[in-house]
Motif scaffolding. Structure first.
Motif, PDB file in Angstrom:
ATOM      1  N   GLU A 120      -0.629  11.832   7.076  1.00 11.56           N
ATOM      2  CA  GLU A 120      -1.913  11.682   7.741  1.00 11.56           C
ATOM      3  C   GLU A 120      -3.051  11.432   6.768  1.00 11.56           C
ATOM      4  O   GLU A 120      -4.201  11.368   7.159  1.00 11.56           O
ATOM      5  CB  GLU A 120      -2.207  12.934   8.562  1.00 11.56           C
ATOM      6  CG  GLU A 120      -1.212  13.145   9.675  1.00 11.56           C
ATOM      7  CD  GLU A 120      -1.502  14.388  10.475  1.00 11.56           C
ATOM      8  OE1 GLU A 120      -2.644  14.863  10.461  1.00 11.56           O
ATOM      9  OE2 GLU A 120      -0.574  14.892  11.109  1.00 11.56           O
ATOM     10  N   ASP A 121      -2.736  11.287   5.481  1.00 11.10           N
ATOM     11  CA  ASP A 121      -3.775  11.084   4.484  1.00 11.10           C
ATOM     12  C   ASP A 121      -4.211   9.619   4.485  1.00 11.10           C
ATOM     13  O   ASP A 121      -3.504   8.738   3.997  1.00 11.10           O
ATOM     14  CB  ASP A 121      -3.261  11.486   3.100  1.00 11.10           C
ATOM     15  CG  ASP A 121      -4.367  11.540   2.067  1.00 11.10           C
ATOM     16  OD1 ASP A 121      -5.529  11.248   2.419  1.00 11.10           O
ATOM     17  OD2 ASP A 121      -4.074  11.872   0.909  1.00 11.10           O
ATOM     18  N   ALA A 122      -5.361   9.349   5.048  1.00 11.09           N
ATOM     19  CA  ALA A 122      -5.878   7.983   5.134  1.00 11.09           C
ATOM     20  C   ALA A 122      -6.225   7.422   3.767  1.00 11.09           C
ATOM     21  O   ALA A 122      -6.290   6.212   3.590  1.00 11.09           O
ATOM     22  CB  ALA A 122      -7.105   7.955   6.041  1.00 11.09           C
ATOM     23  N   LYS A 123      -6.433   8.284   2.771  1.00 12.12           N
ATOM     24  CA  LYS A 123      -6.770   7.815   1.428  1.00 12.12           C
ATOM     25  C   LYS A 123      -5.637   7.009   0.802  1.00 12.12           C
ATOM     26  O   LYS A 123      -5.880   6.177  -0.060  1.00 12.12           O
ATOM     27  CB  LYS A 123      -7.139   8.980   0.521  1.00 12.12           C
ATOM     28  CG  LYS A 123      -8.517   9.531   0.788  1.00 12.12           C
ATOM     29  CD  LYS A 123      -8.981  10.264  -0.430  1.00 12.12           C
ATOM     30  CE  LYS A 123     -10.459  10.195  -0.542  1.00 12.12           C
ATOM     31  NZ  LYS A 123     -11.026   9.345  -1.483  1.00 12.12           N
ATOM     32  N   LEU A 124      -4.391   7.247   1.228  1.00 11.61           N
ATOM     33  CA  LEU A 124      -3.272   6.497   0.665  1.00 11.61           C
ATOM     34  C   LEU A 124      -3.403   5.003   0.920  1.00 11.61           C
ATOM     35  O   LEU A 124      -2.895   4.197   0.151  1.00 11.61           O
ATOM     36  CB  LEU A 124      -1.945   7.009   1.224  1.00 11.61           C
ATOM     37  CG  LEU A 124      -1.446   8.349   0.700  1.00 11.61           C
ATOM     38  CD1 LEU A 124      -0.123   8.709   1.359  1.00 11.61           C
ATOM     39  CD2 LEU A 124      -1.303   8.337  -0.800  1.00 11.61           C
ATOM     40  N   SER A 125      -4.082   4.629   1.991  1.00 11.74           N
ATOM     41  CA  SER A 125      -4.244   3.204   2.284  1.00 11.74           C
ATOM     42  C   SER A 125      -5.176   2.526   1.278  1.00 11.74           C
ATOM     43  O   SER A 125      -5.211   1.298   1.209  1.00 11.74           O
ATOM     44  CB  SER A 125      -4.757   3.000   3.711  1.00 11.74           C
ATOM     45  OG  SER A 125      -6.030   3.584   3.858  1.00 11.74           O
ATOM     46  N   LYS A 165       0.856  -1.186   0.000  1.00 13.31           N
ATOM     47  CA  LYS A 165       0.000   0.000   0.000  1.00 13.31           C
ATOM     48  C   LYS A 165       0.891   1.234   0.000  1.00 13.31           C
ATOM     49  O   LYS A 165       1.976   1.215   0.576  1.00 13.31           O
ATOM     50  CB  LYS A 165      -0.891   0.018   1.245  1.00 13.31           C
ATOM     51  CG  LYS A 165      -1.939  -1.059   1.252  1.00 13.31           C
ATOM     52  CD  LYS A 165      -2.822  -0.944   2.468  1.00 13.31           C
ATOM     53  CE  LYS A 165      -3.913  -2.001   2.405  1.00 13.31           C
ATOM     54  NZ  LYS A 165      -4.897  -1.818   3.444  1.00 13.31           N
ATOM     55  N   SER A 192      -2.698   0.757  -3.807  1.00 10.22           N
ATOM     56  CA  SER A 192      -1.623  -0.233  -3.703  1.00 10.22           C
ATOM     57  C   SER A 192      -0.937  -0.379  -5.046  1.00 10.22           C
ATOM     58  O   SER A 192      -1.507  -0.049  -6.083  1.00 10.22           O
ATOM     59  CB  SER A 192      -2.190  -1.603  -3.317  1.00 10.22           C
ATOM     60  OG  SER A 192      -2.874  -1.544  -2.104  1.00 10.22           O
ATOM     61  N   ALA A 242       4.850   8.350   4.551  1.00  9.16           N
ATOM     62  CA  ALA A 242       4.348   8.732   5.869  1.00  9.16           C
ATOM     63  C   ALA A 242       3.495   9.985   5.741  1.00  9.16           C
ATOM     64  O   ALA A 242       3.832  10.904   5.005  1.00  9.16           O
ATOM     65  CB  ALA A 242       5.508   8.991   6.822  1.00  9.16           C
ATOM     66  N   SER A 300       0.424   3.843   1.651  1.00 12.50           N
ATOM     67  CA  SER A 300       0.544   4.345   3.023  1.00 12.50           C
ATOM     68  C   SER A 300       1.699   3.668   3.767  1.00 12.50           C
ATOM     69  O   SER A 300       2.199   4.207   4.750  1.00 12.50           O
ATOM     70  CB  SER A 300      -0.771   4.140   3.785  1.00 12.50           C
ATOM     71  OG  SER A 300      -1.116   2.763   3.818  1.00 12.50           O
ATOM     72  N   ASP A 301       2.149   2.487   3.303  1.00  8.49           N
ATOM     73  CA  ASP A 301       3.306   1.832   3.912  1.00  8.49           C
ATOM     74  C   ASP A 301       4.608   2.506   3.513  1.00  8.49           C
ATOM     75  O   ASP A 301       5.608   2.381   4.211  1.00  8.49           O
ATOM     76  CB  ASP A 301       3.370   0.357   3.504  1.00  8.49           C
ATOM     77  CG  ASP A 301       2.193  -0.439   4.047  1.00  8.49           C
ATOM     78  OD1 ASP A 301       1.551   0.027   5.014  1.00  8.49           O
ATOM     79  OD2 ASP A 301       1.914  -1.520   3.493  1.00  8.49           O
TER      80      ASP A 301
END
Length: 197
Positions: free
Chosen positions: A116-121, A108, A124, A114, A110-111
């Motif tokens: 705070e954007d939760a949309k990155l999760s 993903k 993939s 770094a 988000s991995d």
């Protein structure tokens, strides 16, 4: 009764009819504007998703290049059967693919990034690497090229700055896909790289 009074009596309902007609026209214009704005908003959202999946696939290409640069003895392994969403059928030039060192990576964004954007999760990438396929789509044999003058020295050596030695370059293809897990939009990319042995 005067003639003037009769005229005004006949015009009494005209103002209400005109007001209702204007209300209907304004309502239609407002509804049309809302439909157009909603369509534009949806189109922009879809465009954003496609752009983010492209960036995810591009990140996969970059990560694969880093991995290739850190490896030695890169030989083909098995067929890419353990892929999650980056299928070999997305790449028509592949008919009989064999993975290099059985390398498949899925992460993903988000991995890696770094923040705070939760949309990155939601986004993939997944990639796999093969030798560059031949004209039949086979990837069992390495395509190579001889590279000359690949080593250099100090600039003070003058005209003999480059040695006349030769090296062998091996060509690899990186196949990377970016995915949005919410809408299942997938973008595919392919890159050919050469690694000098």
């Amino acid at each position: 009764m005067s003639l003037n009074y009769k005229k005004r009596k006949n015009e009494k309902g005209f103002a209400i009819a005109l007001a209702l007609l204007m209300l209907v026209a304004m309502s239609l214009m407002g509804a049309t504007l809302m439909v157009v704005a909603a369509g534009d908003h949806k189109k922009n959202g879809n465009l954003n998703i496609k752009q983010q999946t492209f960036y995810a696939a591009e990140t996969g290409i970059s990560e694969a290049k880093k991995w290739l640069a850190s490896q030695s003895n890169l030989l083909p392994g098995s067929a890419p059967n353990n892929l999650s969403f980056c299928k070999t059928s997305f790449f028509p030039e592949l008919s009989n693919a064999k993975l290099i060192k059985d390398k498949i990576e899925k992460k993903k964004l988000s991995d890696l990034i770094a923040g705070e954007d939760a949309k990155l999760s939601n986004y993939s990438y997944e990639y796999f690497i093969t030798y560059t396929p031949d004209q039949n789509g086979n990837t069992q044999t390495a395509k190579t090229s001889t590279v000359s003058g690949t080593t250099g020295g100090d600039i003070s050596e003058g005209t003999t700055y480059k040695d006349s030695g030769t090296s062998e370059s091996v060509f690899y293809n990186i196949y990377s896909c970016g995915q949005d897990s919410e809408s299942n939009v997938i973008t595919v990319l392919q890159s050919t790289v050469s690694v000098i042995n």
